[in-house]
Design a protein around this motif. Structure first.
Motif, mmCIF file in Angstrom:
data_model
loop_
_atom_site.group_PDB
_atom_site.id
_atom_site.type_symbol
_atom_site.label_atom_id
_atom_site.label_comp_id
_atom_site.label_asym_id
_atom_site.label_seq_id
_atom_site.Cartn_x
_atom_site.Cartn_y
_atom_site.Cartn_z
ATOM 1 N N LEU A 162 0.832 -1.199 0.000
ATOM 2 C CA LEU A 162 0.000 0.000 0.000
ATOM 3 C C LEU A 162 0.864 1.245 0.000
ATOM 4 O O LEU A 162 0.595 2.209 -0.720
ATOM 5 N N TRP A 163 1.931 1.228 0.801
ATOM 6 C CA TRP A 163 2.857 2.377 0.814
ATOM 7 C C TRP A 163 3.450 2.577 -0.578
ATOM 8 O O TRP A 163 3.519 3.698 -1.094
ATOM 9 N N ALA A 164 3.857 1.487 -1.198
ATOM 10 C CA ALA A 164 4.491 1.573 -2.518
ATOM 11 C C ALA A 164 3.550 2.173 -3.557
ATOM 12 O O ALA A 164 3.990 2.878 -4.479
ATOM 13 N N GLU A 165 2.264 1.921 -3.423
ATOM 14 C CA GLU A 165 1.285 2.468 -4.376
ATOM 15 C C GLU A 165 1.322 3.994 -4.408
ATOM 16 O O GLU A 165 1.066 4.601 -5.454
ATOM 17 N N TYR A 166 1.629 4.598 -3.290
ATOM 18 C CA TYR A 166 1.626 6.065 -3.216
ATOM 19 C C TYR A 166 2.945 6.690 -3.669
ATOM 20 O O TYR A 166 3.035 7.909 -3.855
ATOM 21 N N GLY A 167 3.982 5.874 -3.831
ATOM 22 C CA GLY A 167 5.227 6.362 -4.413
ATOM 23 C C GLY A 167 5.999 7.350 -3.563
ATOM 24 O O GLY A 167 6.734 8.193 -4.092
ATOM 25 N N ILE A 168 5.863 7.250 -2.252
ATOM 26 C CA ILE A 168 6.568 8.159 -1.349
ATOM 27 C C ILE A 168 7.800 7.458 -0.778
ATOM 28 O O ILE A 168 7.741 6.283 -0.405
ATOM 29 N N TYR A 169 8.911 8.187 -0.705
ATOM 30 C CA TYR A 169 10.167 7.619 -0.210
ATOM 31 C C TYR A 169 10.264 7.709 1.310
ATOM 32 O O TYR A 169 9.488 8.420 1.966
ATOM 33 N N LEU A 170 11.243 6.988 1.849
ATOM 34 C CA LEU A 170 11.482 6.986 3.289
ATOM 35 C C LEU A 170 12.909 7.402 3.631
ATOM 36 O O LEU A 170 13.843 7.168 2.862
ATOM 37 N N CYS A 171 13.029 8.007 4.807
ATOM 38 C CA CYS A 171 14.339 8.283 5.410
ATOM 39 C C CYS A 171 14.471 7.418 6.645
ATOM 40 O O CYS A 171 13.559 7.348 7.478
ATOM 41 N N ILE A 172 15.591 6.757 6.763
ATOM 42 C CA ILE A 172 15.887 5.966 7.963
ATOM 43 C C ILE A 172 16.878 6.742 8.825
ATOM 44 O O ILE A 172 18.011 6.996 8.413
ATOM 45 N N ASP A 173 16.418 7.148 10.002
ATOM 46 C CA ASP A 173 17.319 7.768 10.979
ATOM 47 C C ASP A 173 17.873 6.635 11.833
ATOM 48 O O ASP A 173 17.154 6.035 12.642
ATOM 49 N N ILE A 174 19.140 6.320 11.620
ATOM 50 C CA ILE A 174 19.728 5.150 12.280
ATOM 51 C C ILE A 174 19.611 5.253 13.798
ATOM 52 O O ILE A 174 19.286 4.281 14.488
ATOM 53 N N GLY A 175 19.851 6.434 14.335
ATOM 54 C CA GLY A 175 19.789 6.612 15.788
ATOM 55 C C GLY A 175 18.405 6.348 16.344
ATOM 56 O O GLY A 175 18.243 5.632 17.338
ATOM 57 N N ASP A 176 17.382 6.902 15.695
ATOM 58 C CA ASP A 176 16.017 6.698 16.171
ATOM 59 C C ASP A 176 15.627 5.219 16.115
ATOM 60 O O ASP A 176 14.973 4.699 17.023
ATOM 61 N N TYR A 177 16.009 4.548 15.038
ATOM 62 C CA TYR A 177 15.675 3.130 14.904
ATOM 63 C C TYR A 177 16.369 2.290 15.977
ATOM 64 O O TYR A 177 15.781 1.342 16.515
#
Length: 277
Positions: A162-177
């Motif tokens: 479903l996320w992929a359908e909207y075509g929006i990218y992600l940022c991974i904040d290593i510290g937060d994860y």
């Protein structure tokens, strides 16, 4: 399939007197936001053009504007936050920014509401803006109040198709994860491999009940005081066209030498991985 190595305005707290420090010979991208005023923003744009580097906005454009309010009120009503964000998207598109990054999904704490529905409604709006202004929008899930992992957990539960359908990218904040998921962080990251466009690089230094973003550095891998980042960075280097953005803050006064050693280390991790593919 080359990556870009960037630096964040967080490293100088977007201080106009220190803008020149962002234009490092090893850096070809700057991600920045929270300018003190319009004059400072124009000063940065002139320097960016002079040094011919790419840039992106880390929303908000100006200090004391909305940072976390797209889904629920933190400091501003969501309607106000969406209006602000659209104006920023339009402006960054006109300036040919590489992307605009926004904190999403952000939840102050765990909610009894249907998180999937809330996130999808936000995604619909983001997708409309991305198409309307023809600029990539990158979402950074964040820790909530008192380090609540709710936003990162709710993103993980969201259907990837479903996320992929909207075509929006992600940022991974290593510290937060790492704070949110500890040794499960890489599992949470792996799910989103195809959507990852930006990685925020910093380690964490805990000081009582507070924490500070410190530079990435190989000496931290074995000192038992910081998180080990090597495995996660190597994995993220297998994603396509990633902006690796140094996002420490100046609170611990890291030396230029120390930061450069971290850059050398990142270069080695990324290049070694790509040479093996």
């Amino acid at each position: 399939m080359a990556h870009k190595l960037g630096i964040s305005g967080s490293t100088i707290l977007t201080n106009p007197n220190k803008f020149i420090e962002l234009f490092h010979p090893r850096i070809n991208h700057i991600e920045i936001g929270e300018f003190p005023n319009e004059k400072a923003f124009q000063q940065f744009i002139k320097l960016k053009e002079k040094y011919d580097v790419s840039f992106a906005l880390h929303s908000p454009l100006f200090r004391n504007q909305s940072k976390y309010d797209l889904l629920e009120k933190v400091q501003f009503e969501p309607e106000t936050a969406w209006c602000q964000f659209e104006s920023e998207v339009a402006r960054m598109a006109n300036l040919n920014a590489d992307y605009i990054l926004v904190h999403f999904p952000y939840f102050k704490s765990a909610s009894s509401s249907n998180s999937n529905s809330i996130i999808e409604n936000g995604l619909k709006k983001l997708s409309i803006l991305q198409k309307r202004y023809s600029i990539p929008i990158v979402c950074e899930p964040k820790l909530g109040v008192q380090r609540s992992p709710a936003g990162i957990q709710y993103l993980h539960q969201f259907p990837i198709e479903l996320w992929a359908e909207y075509g929006i990218y992600l940022c991974i904040d290593i510290g937060d994860y790492l704070i949110a998921m500890e040794d499960k962080a890489i599992t949470y990251i792996q799910k989103w491999k195809e959507q990852i466009k930006v990685v925020h690089l910093h380690n964490i230094e805990f000081q009582g009940d507070k924490y500070i973003w410190v530079p990435v550095h190989p000496s931290y891998e074995e000192d038992l005081k910081h998180y080990r980042l090597k495995e996660i960075i190597e994995y993220l280097s297998t994603c396509s066209h990633v902006y690796f953005v140094l996002e420490h803050t100046p609170h611990t006064n890291p030396t230029k030498e120390f930061v450069c050693e971290g850059i050398d280390w990142i270069d080695q991790l990324i290049n070694l991985k790509w040479e093996g593919n």
